[in-house]
Design a protein around this motif. Structure first.
Motif: not given
Lengths: 716, 716
Positions: B225-249
């Motif tokens: 199931v798609e991730n139901q948060s914006d975590w992987y979009l990398g915009n949750l906080w400044k300098n938040h650098r998530p691992w790569p993902a397709l869209g929301r992952g």
């Protein structure tokens, strides 16, 4: 990408629809059931459904064949992968149930829990009840506050003339027959309804059952599952003469009733005529409405739409249900249609009992679940409550207290059969509250108090079942029909002591109440003595209301012999085996009773209120309620006595009355109070708010309570 | 009629199939996902499903679009009327879960309950566990005896080297990462498996999830199931650098893992390479396996089969799940993927908590339900048990006793985090059992006994949660990691006192145990004194085993100050504030301890067994077990002391040891014993059977016990 696909999908769907119509004609052209399907199904599913659903049987021979010829199971199994489309999200489904008396009221709650557990649609319950069931269920549903659940009551009393002419030997009495007149009494606007017996348990979404209305042909008006016993074959015993039925006949524990069609076909006249005709040769109905339904269906088989067996798995004494459930992948409704109910003997009884026990012990508050995306679901009061709860500050130190005060507990009044006391002008009800760990007090209490009692029990749903068992297996308790037990269901970490007292108080039916606590045993003579005192003192006709004080004592020994008289009590007191209640830890609680004076007193004497006074009193039933803000331990009775004093009740101590507190391990709430400064701080805050309210209501007259509080605080 | 219709139906079905193929081509000709559908669906449903199921997305852009562009809800709702066909009846479904530690073991049980509640298929659980979880879950499942449930354990320790090279900051630690290596460690014969996090709750039949494997294209190997948060979009906080993902992952709380395809595609190499590559620039995984899964999917989007959102409704701190569940008609799986778990803030949290609480408090024994019509379901021992139960005679007066003796209670050992005591040769564990109404004893007990304890608690599932809350909110209890709490789940009307004692005894980890009762508080010095005595008396190396007797006293006052020494105790005894335990009602129970001698004793002294002797003793851990036939009240300790004597344990009374019984209201079992002659008769029958067994085992040596019994009966 998606929008681009849509016109293409629409075009294809239209084409598909056309093709299906052609195929459908080819397939079902001469099968009347499929011609008449009137529901708006999804494209591409009608045909598959028609292939897989149980074939609708249009004559008696075929109806009878369902059981032996083609076990339902296999059909049910094939169908399991593919359900008929459910009613649209948020569509309101209607359910009618006839319910009378204390025991059926308990039963119906378990049924409703099972329905609510699986339901995803708003529900409207139409409850045909006698006065007892209505009283119980009105309170229950009002306090249950289930979203998206509408309840309407219909008076069974008014229906009796419509069916009382039918002699009936079934254990359901007249009430079973009332299902016959539902088309006449349910609102005309109601086109379809599911009718359920109180002894069924759901293990599936009721919307799936509702969806089967879509399978009715034009002529069909009633959906039923075949009877899963040989009863109607008339061969169960010698000279067994059942009512006429098609083959094995049908069971009416679960009915899909197409009301407007029934009204159009002249249902009332039809069943009345049929019943009268049969009663020319048969003396009575054995299975109530079911006999009449079957007689009508025998004559008019076109009226019935047979339902898959899984929608009414019958666990009667002679059940053949195994043929159904061993094959089926999924059971939908269990029907406990033996007078033995859960005690029925059946090699799979354990399995079915487990399904039933699931809901028997299920915490009903968990069913206060909203249906996401459906409008106007909230029951009366729920919105204000939600707002009040939302305004609480979780970080506030007394948050738990505030939350507990606002909690609306589900209340099941008169949980067990109860006979209200005959009206007597000086009668007194003992009022108390308890939880599971005080059950063992009940027998002793019954031995000490021969009058009516109104007891509130704070229990979980599972506890309530244990309590039921406890009473049923106690000869002392089960013999007493004048003790009313009211279950208040647990919710939250703090004991809502005053809410419990108020429930018990509100249900007392005599003009006077003795406000006691469960750990006290009254003098054996107290019930008679109180009634005599009330009469003698002419309490009902005095200018001022009075509260009669029952002096309280305690023993610290958990084995002791109860004094039979005041003289014996005084001897024990002098010997140090008894003490004035809480004399060592909290003397101010009972000091104003003036025990030294009481020793010698021959007549009732008046005493004055003082700070922290909390005697046990006898008052008129319409006395002030307890303040529900006091939850947990502490000050809950003190506040009530202040209220009595503020309303100018005279406090009269009775010279021969006494009551003795037995020792017990401290309750969890007391342990918490003792060990937590935060708890004590919150109690202090509650006291202060109580006094503010008091000033608001009684003005300057309340000043003395505040002064007393401040003095006692400066002493502490 | 039915057979006549069949050939016609078959012909039509063939025609329909052909038409659908044409329509299908028209509709989906250029959609690769629909080309690849390989399952054997019912005629007439493929097309509808393809119309209604979430469109399978084949590139990153489209994957990201699912969330914003076309809320899943509407799709889920339309699909609700039409499920994919479920796996055949009796097909075995496989589920894998990684679980480590005490808290996750509790969590996983709630998950398993929710799965079992709705399941209709046999299940095989593959549990990857650490030693703690394995110990707990092995005992639990063995005693749970759920039919049609197979459990296999895999040692997490062995997996650590495979993933410990990946730095990880997620709260699941190394264990989260273990999901990556499941294809390597699960049996090769296993083609497909559902993988679940311990913090998910089912509200639907897991077979519906399993059915979605049928929608995988040839290339797809993992359903998510798609991730139901914006975590992987990398915009949750400044300098938040998530691992790569397709869209929301994607979220890996619920995974459909097509194992044999994964093995064929070289999964192990693939994810290892990807993780190594990312770790060149990123310091660690933040979300454990989920980061790695997403990195792989970003590179190989063809591997993923997106699942409808309702199969993993994520209640994380930044959840956007509302977009899913407000629209959906039916939620399938709730995922508590916030470290706050049930305490997560969310305006609908109450709704989800209620779903979860349903299973948290659900009586697990109700899940001992067989699956009708499926073969070989019974877990080890269940058949013998069923036979033994079937042989009982319900009409026999002691039926309830027999049934209770045979009952296998579910046992959850070390319910709360526990640190085993370090191995010390003279260490002693206090062993006792209790039920809910004695919880308030625990704090006092902890203050009196500073050593390890092993306590068996007889609780319902709902009680267990209250107990958990009780310990968590008690500073005294939550500070003690050397107290092991073992939950024995309630089942049946009689208190299985000796079964409880045996559970607590079996879990004691020190060489010696002090067999006490929960209402006793030991002398403050007892723990140290016992260890010193064991050392001094060289108990471990004596020719005869010894049982050290701890003299027992009682107070009848429920407020009293505990003596700090033997001298203080003797003063209280002389003042009448303390008594020899049950001196008035049952003197023979402790008379052989020779209290008069004890008063003066300076050294341990030997005493002889006598009838009805039941002292509290310290014995080696490998002492005889309690006789489980004694349920309810009466004679349960007496039989154990006889057993010790028969095995020639020396009885040595310790001169400085003592323990004091606090008063409490009589338990329900005792009340029953006192009021019921039938109960006493059954106890008598049990005693006699016990003696018969004794003679069988010890021969002539057991004669003295029988003689003593007969003498005591003739006296009575």
């Amino acid at each position: 990408m998606l929008p681009r696909g849509r016109p293409r999908a629409l075009g294809a769907a239209t084409l598909l629809l056309l093709l299906l119509l052609v195929v459908g004609f080819f397939l079902f052209g001469r099968d009347p059931e499929c011609e008449h399907w009137s529901w708006a199904g999804e494209v591409g599913t009608q045909c598959a459904l028609c292939l897989l659903m149980p074939r609708v049987l249009s004559d008696g021979l075929r109806a009878a064949a369902t059981f032996d010829g083609d076990p339902y199971g296999s059909r049910n199994r094939s169908a399991s992968g593919l359900h008929p489309p459910l009613p649209p999200k948020c569509e309101l489904l209607h359910v009618a149930i006839v319910c009378a008396g204390h025991n059926s009221s308990r039963e119906v709650i378990t049924l409703v829990k099972s329905v609510l557990f699986y339901r995803k649609n708003p529900l409207h319950l139409h409850l045909v009840t006698d006065a007892v069931a209505r009283n119980i269920l009105e309170t229950l549903f009002r306090t249950w506050m289930v979203p998206a659940l509408v309840i309407r009551f219909y008076d069974a009393e008014e229906l009796k003339p419509l069916i009382s002419w039918i002699p009936n030997t079934h254990y359901s009495g007249l009430y079973g027959l009332m299902k016959l007149v539902l088309p006449s009494i349910l609102p005309l606007s109601l086109a379809r309804v599911i009718v359920l017996d109180t002894d069924v348990t759901f293990s599936s979404d009721i919307a799936e059952l509702w969806a089967l209305f879509a399978h009715f042909s034009d002529k069909q008006v009633v959906g039923l599952v075949e009877n899963q016993s040989d009863w109607y074959l008339g061969n169960l015993w010698k000279n067994h003469r059942p009512w006429p039925a098609l083959g094995r006949g049908f069971n009416t524990g679960v009915i899909l009733l197409w009301l407007d069609r029934l009204r159009q076909t002249g249902w009332e006249q039809m069943w009345t005529l049929m019943a009268k005709r049969e009663l020319l040769t048969l003396t009575a109905t054995s299975l109530a409405d079911q006999d009449v339904f079957n007689a009508v269906i025998k004559e008019h088989p076109e009226l019935v739409h047979p339902l898959p067996c899984v929608w009414n798995v019958q666990l009667s004494d002679h059940t053949l249900a195994e043929r159904c459930y061993l094959e089926a992948a999924d059971l939908k409704v269990i029907h406990w249609n033996s007078p033995k109910k859960l005690r029925v003997k059946n090699k799979h009884a354990e399995f079915f009992r487990n399904l039933h026990l699931t809901f028997l012990g299920y915490d009903g508050k968990l069913l206060r679940r909203e249906l996401f995306g459906c409008p106007n679901q909230l029951p009366p009061g729920a919105e204000q409550l939600q707002q009040a709860l939302a305004q609480l500050d979780e970080e506030e130190p007394c948050f738990e207290f505030r939350q507990q005060q606002l909690t609306v507990h589900r209340v099941h009044i008169t949980f067990l059969p109860h006979q209200p006391p005959p009206p007597r002008p000086h009668d007194v009800t003992l009022v108390a509250q308890l939880s599971m760990d005080r059950l063992q007090m009940l027998e002793a209490l019954c031995r000490h108090w021969s009058g009516p009692m109104s007891l509130a029990l704070y229990l979980t749903d599972a506890d309530a079942q244990q309590f039921l068992h406890f009473v049923e297996t106690s000869p002392v308790l089960s013999a007493r029909k004048d003790v009313a037990y009211h279950i208040v269901y647990r919710d939250g970490p703090l004991y809502p002591v005053n809410q419990l007292r108020n429930v018990a108080l509100a249900q007392a039916l005599t003009p006077y109440v003795f406000l006691s606590d469960i750990d006290f045993l009254p003098a054996y003579s107290l019930y008679d003595y109180l009634r005599a005192s009330i009469e003698q003192l002419e309490l009902g006709s005095r200018p001022r209301k009075a509260a009669l004080v029952v002096p309280a004592f305690e023993t610290l020994h958990y084995r002791f012999s109860f004094p039979n008289s005041k003289a014996e009590l005084l001897t024990l007191l002098d010997a140090g085996s008894l003490h004035i209640f809480r004399y060592h830890e909290w003397p101010q609680g009972h000091a104003p009773t003036a025990y030294a004076h009481w020793r010698e007193a021959q007549a009732p004497y008046q005493v004055q209120w003082a700070a922290d006074y909390e005697p046990y009193v006898v008052v008129p039933r319409d006395c002030p309620r307890y303040d529900p803000r006091f939850v947990g331990f502490g000050w809950n009775k003190v506040a009530h006595i202040i209220e009595l004093d503020a309303q100018e009740y005279e406090l009269l101590v009775l010279p021969e009355a006494f009551s003795i507190h037995l020792p017990h391990a401290p309750s969890l709430d007391i342990s918490r109070f003792r060990s937590s400064p935060a708890y004590r701080d919150c109690l202090q805050a509650l006291k202060e708010e109580f006094h503010q309210d008091l000033s608001r209501r009684y003005g300057a007259a309340a000043l003395k309570y505040l002064t007393a509080l401040q003095q006692s605080q400066s002493r502490a």
